[in-house]
Design a protein around this motif. Structure first.
Motif, short mmCIF file in Angstrom:
data_model
loop_
_atom_site.label_atom_id
_atom_site.label_comp_id
_atom_site.label_asym_id
_atom_site.label_seq_id
_atom_site.Cartn_x
_atom_site.Cartn_y
_atom_site.Cartn_z
N THR A 1 -15.86 1.63 -30.72
CA THR A 1 -16.30 2.68 -29.79
C THR A 1 -15.79 2.32 -28.39
N HIS A 2 -15.14 3.28 -27.74
CA HIS A 2 -14.57 3.05 -26.42
C HIS A 2 -15.31 3.86 -25.36
N SER A 3 -15.48 3.26 -24.21
CA SER A 3 -16.00 3.99 -23.05
C SER A 3 -15.19 3.54 -21.84
N GLU A 4 -15.05 4.42 -20.87
CA GLU A 4 -14.18 4.14 -19.73
C GLU A 4 -14.90 4.38 -18.41
N PHE A 5 -14.49 3.61 -17.41
CA PHE A 5 -15.01 3.80 -16.06
C PHE A 5 -13.96 3.32 -15.07
N GLU A 6 -14.12 3.72 -13.83
CA GLU A 6 -13.16 3.35 -12.79
C GLU A 6 -13.63 2.11 -12.03
N SER A 7 -12.67 1.33 -11.59
CA SER A 7 -12.95 0.24 -10.67
C SER A 7 -11.73 0.07 -9.78
N TYR A 8 -11.83 -0.86 -8.84
CA TYR A 8 -10.78 -0.94 -7.82
C TYR A 8 -10.44 -2.38 -7.46
N ASN A 9 -9.15 -2.67 -7.36
CA ASN A 9 -8.67 -3.81 -6.59
C ASN A 9 -8.58 -3.37 -5.13
N VAL A 10 -8.78 -4.31 -4.21
CA VAL A 10 -8.70 -4.00 -2.78
C VAL A 10 -7.54 -4.80 -2.20
N VAL A 11 -6.60 -4.10 -1.56
CA VAL A 11 -5.34 -4.74 -1.15
C VAL A 11 -5.09 -4.48 0.34
N GLY A 12 -4.98 -5.57 1.09
CA GLY A 12 -4.60 -5.48 2.50
C GLY A 12 -3.19 -6.02 2.70
N LEU A 13 -2.47 -5.47 3.66
CA LEU A 13 -1.07 -5.84 3.92
C LEU A 13 -0.90 -6.37 5.33
N ILE A 14 -0.24 -7.53 5.43
CA ILE A 14 0.18 -8.07 6.71
C ILE A 14 1.70 -8.07 6.69
N PRO A 15 2.35 -7.16 7.41
CA PRO A 15 3.81 -7.01 7.32
C PRO A 15 4.53 -8.25 7.83
N GLY A 16 5.65 -8.58 7.18
CA GLY A 16 6.48 -9.68 7.63
C GLY A 16 7.30 -9.30 8.85
N SER A 17 7.78 -10.34 9.56
CA SER A 17 8.51 -10.10 10.81
C SER A 17 10.02 -10.19 10.64
N ASP A 18 10.50 -10.75 9.54
CA ASP A 18 11.94 -10.90 9.34
C ASP A 18 12.52 -9.62 8.73
N PRO A 19 13.65 -9.13 9.23
CA PRO A 19 14.20 -7.85 8.75
C PRO A 19 14.46 -7.83 7.24
N GLN A 20 14.86 -8.97 6.66
CA GLN A 20 15.11 -9.02 5.23
C GLN A 20 13.89 -9.55 4.45
N LEU A 21 13.35 -10.66 4.90
CA LEU A 21 12.28 -11.30 4.15
C LEU A 21 10.99 -10.48 4.13
N LYS A 22 10.83 -9.54 5.05
CA LYS A 22 9.60 -8.73 5.05
C LYS A 22 9.47 -7.88 3.79
N ASN A 23 10.56 -7.74 3.04
CA ASN A 23 10.52 -6.99 1.79
C ASN A 23 10.14 -7.87 0.60
N GLU A 24 9.80 -9.13 0.88
CA GLU A 24 9.23 -10.02 -0.12
C GLU A 24 7.79 -10.32 0.25
N TYR A 25 6.97 -10.68 -0.76
CA TYR A 25 5.53 -10.76 -0.54
C TYR A 25 4.95 -12.05 -1.12
N VAL A 26 4.06 -12.65 -0.33
CA VAL A 26 3.20 -13.73 -0.80
C VAL A 26 1.81 -13.13 -1.00
N VAL A 27 1.22 -13.38 -2.15
CA VAL A 27 -0.09 -12.81 -2.47
C VAL A 27 -1.18 -13.87 -2.32
#
Length: 543
Positions: free
Chosen positions: A290-316
């Motif tokens: 028997t299956h039942s479903e509900f919603e939940s959430y991850n919460v994600v904040g972003l601190i943008p990088g300062s390097d023109p190229q490296l800002k497109n990579e992410y540390v979590v």
């Protein structure tokens, strides 16, 4: 020997981390100004009775989500979730076996059939994708059910396509690291390996754990993709036709008619002597869910990088926001507040976010602060995020996970679980050296802690990750910190007693925040992105 090998890895990783990261004065000041009262206030709110244990899908968990979002906004942390949002929406599915429908049979070569007994011979594993799980095929004993490149494989020379595999819990001797032992011991990994080899079903037997409940509640939780065609979690995610837990009684009965000696076979596989073979039986099983479903959430904040190229990579940075909700009363208290587990981890990440946002840190790479849901349900939220991140998956270079820091004594040494598999061990050494901390090998490999927290989800998605745990160094002569932690854990871990009035050392909490910040800061500012060590098994298993 394992301890010395770990120390060698620490030294060589630090040598490889040759480019020292400079720490600007503004960042040092922000680190020094970490407010232990603020950390305490975060924990106090998240562990308050009014949140009722932060169970996903409840009002209390939503209050925790709203609190983190509000903190991000106050700090100027940008939305990093679904487009324009601080949250990533998940569909969680709870699956429960209908015990009365569970059936399993064995048929010999003469066509004779024997029915197995529910809760005596077998227990079904909830199937998250099928209302009725079923399958049949030839029965094959596959030892531990592991396939370890370059070391050992139970599948060598055996074709299991279209068959049902029988496996025992554990791993063979000779696996060189506690993290790898945890990984290859994981039931989910064993099930995924069986599926990858073409099996239609799997039976996992723990010879040392008898069934004790004749009518148990068998349930599991996963996250679903929007089309509800793929499940995510640490355990069985529904890729086989069925999965069962089998008893020692079942295994003994199968071996009685196999021409093999069970005890000898178990001894052989323990010493890495492949002993896989096909039983002279066909096996079939079916059960409904028997299956039942509900919603939940991850919460994600972003601190943008300062390097023109490296800002497109992410540390979590990751930490789980949920806990266990309302459960069995203990001393008149039924709310499992989770002050240490993991309100303290969430509070740590909020302070890290503040250092980045208020300390003018300006990391070259971007940083994601991710509070995940449903960790207590089987790493569900992190499994979903690691496979379906809100940024391109290939752009995530590392995860620094925080789970139950256990700040109950002065923090003088740490255990960076998982860091020894990649170059991020050098980043840990950099941060630990700065703070005067020692690095230790895992003192409790039998706890399988590596697969029990959210960094594991990133590792199996191919992303180098670590989880900083407390070490055993103490500055009190004659004090056994290891024994003290074990006694504390027995009272508080996953108990209603884990509240604000428990033991906290907020000076240690400040050091813990500084350490985790410096690890991510050094990763974010090192031009070369983290890499798996040459030949590392997690790197070889990159998905």
């Amino acid at each position: 020997m394992k301890k010395y090998l770990f120390l060698i890895l620490v030294f060589t990783s630090f040598q490889a981390f040759s480019q020292k990261v400079s720490i600007p004065g503004s960042v040092k000041r922000a680190m020094n100004q970490i407010d232990t009262l603020t950390i305490r206030n975060h924990i106090a709110y998240l562990a308050d009775d009014k949140l009722k244990g932060r169970m996903p899908g409840t009002e209390g968990y939503q209050m925790a989500v709203d609190y983190v979002v509000d903190q991000y906004k106050k700090m100027g942390v940008q939305p990093g979730g679904d487009p324009g949002q601080y949250t990533q929406k998940l569909i969680l599915r709870k699956s429960v076996v209908n015990n009365s429908t569970a059936r399993a049979w064995i048929k010999d070569k003469n066509g004779n059939m024997d029915s197995l007994v529910f809760a005596k011979d077998f227990l079904p594993v909830p199937h998250p994708m099928l209302a009725k799980a079923s399958g049949e095929g030839a029965l094959v004993f596959m030892g531990y059910g592991v396939d370890i490149p370059g070391l050992y494989s139970d599948y060598e020379g055996v074709d299991v396509k279209g068959k049902v595999v029988v496996m025992v819990t554990g791993v063979p001797d000779g696996i060189p690291a506690s993290t790898l032992i945890s990984h290859f011991s994981s039931p989910g990994n064993k099930m995924n390996t069986a599926f990858g080899k073409g099996a239609v079903g799997a039976i996992l037997v723990n010879p040392n754990q008898p069934f004790t409940n004749t009518n148990p509640t068998l349930q599991s939780n996963v996250a679903l993709d929007p089309n509800k065609t793929t499940a995510y979690g640490r355990g069985f995610v529904g890729n086989l036709g069925f999965a069962l837990n089998g008893s020692k009684t079942l295994l003994t009965g199968l071996f009685l008619n196999s021409g093999k000696n069970l005890n000898q076979v178990l001894a052989d596989i323990k010493s890495r002597k492949n002993s896989s073979f096909e039983f002279p039986f066909q096996f079939s099983a079916s059960y409904s869910n028997t299956h039942s479903e509900f919603e939940s959430y991850n919460v994600v904040g972003l601190i943008p990088g300062s390097d023109p190229q490296l800002k497109n990579e992410y540390v979590v940075h990751s930490a789980h926001l949920d806990h266990m909700g309302i459960g069995r009363p203990e001393n008149g208290d039924s709310i499992y507040n989770g002050a240490h587990d993991n309100a303290s981890g969430v509070a740590s990440l909020l302070e890290i976010a503040r250092i980045y946002s208020k300390g003018n840190a300006k990391p070259k790479r971007s940083v994601l602060i991710v509070m995940v849901t449903a960790e207590e349900m089987g790493l569900v939220g992190s499994s979903y995020f690691a496979a379906n991140p809100t940024v391109p998956k290939s752009s995530i270079v590392a995860d620094v996970n925080t789970d139950m820091p256990t700040v109950i004594a002065p923090l003088l040494s740490v255990v960076p679980l998982g860091a020894e598999h990649s170059s991020i061990l050098g980043n840990v050494k950099f941060a630990a050296d700065y703070l005067g901390l020692e690095i230790e090998a895992d003192p409790e490999p039998e706890q399988n802690r590596f697969v029990r927290s959210d960094q594991y989800s990133f590792v199996v998605s191919g992303i180098p990750a670590l989880h900083i745990k407390y070490g055993n160094k103490t500055n009190v002569p004659g004090f056994n910190l290891d024994a003290f932690v074990k006694e504390w854990r027995a009272k508080y871990y996953h108990h209603a007693a884990d509240e604000m009035d428990g033991i906290f050392n907020f000076t240690a909490a400040k050091t813990y925040v500084q350490l985790n910040f410096l690890i991510s800061y050094s990763i974010a500012n090192t031009p070369v992105k983290p890499s798996w060590n040459p030949g590392d098994l997690f790197g070889l298993e990159r998905r």
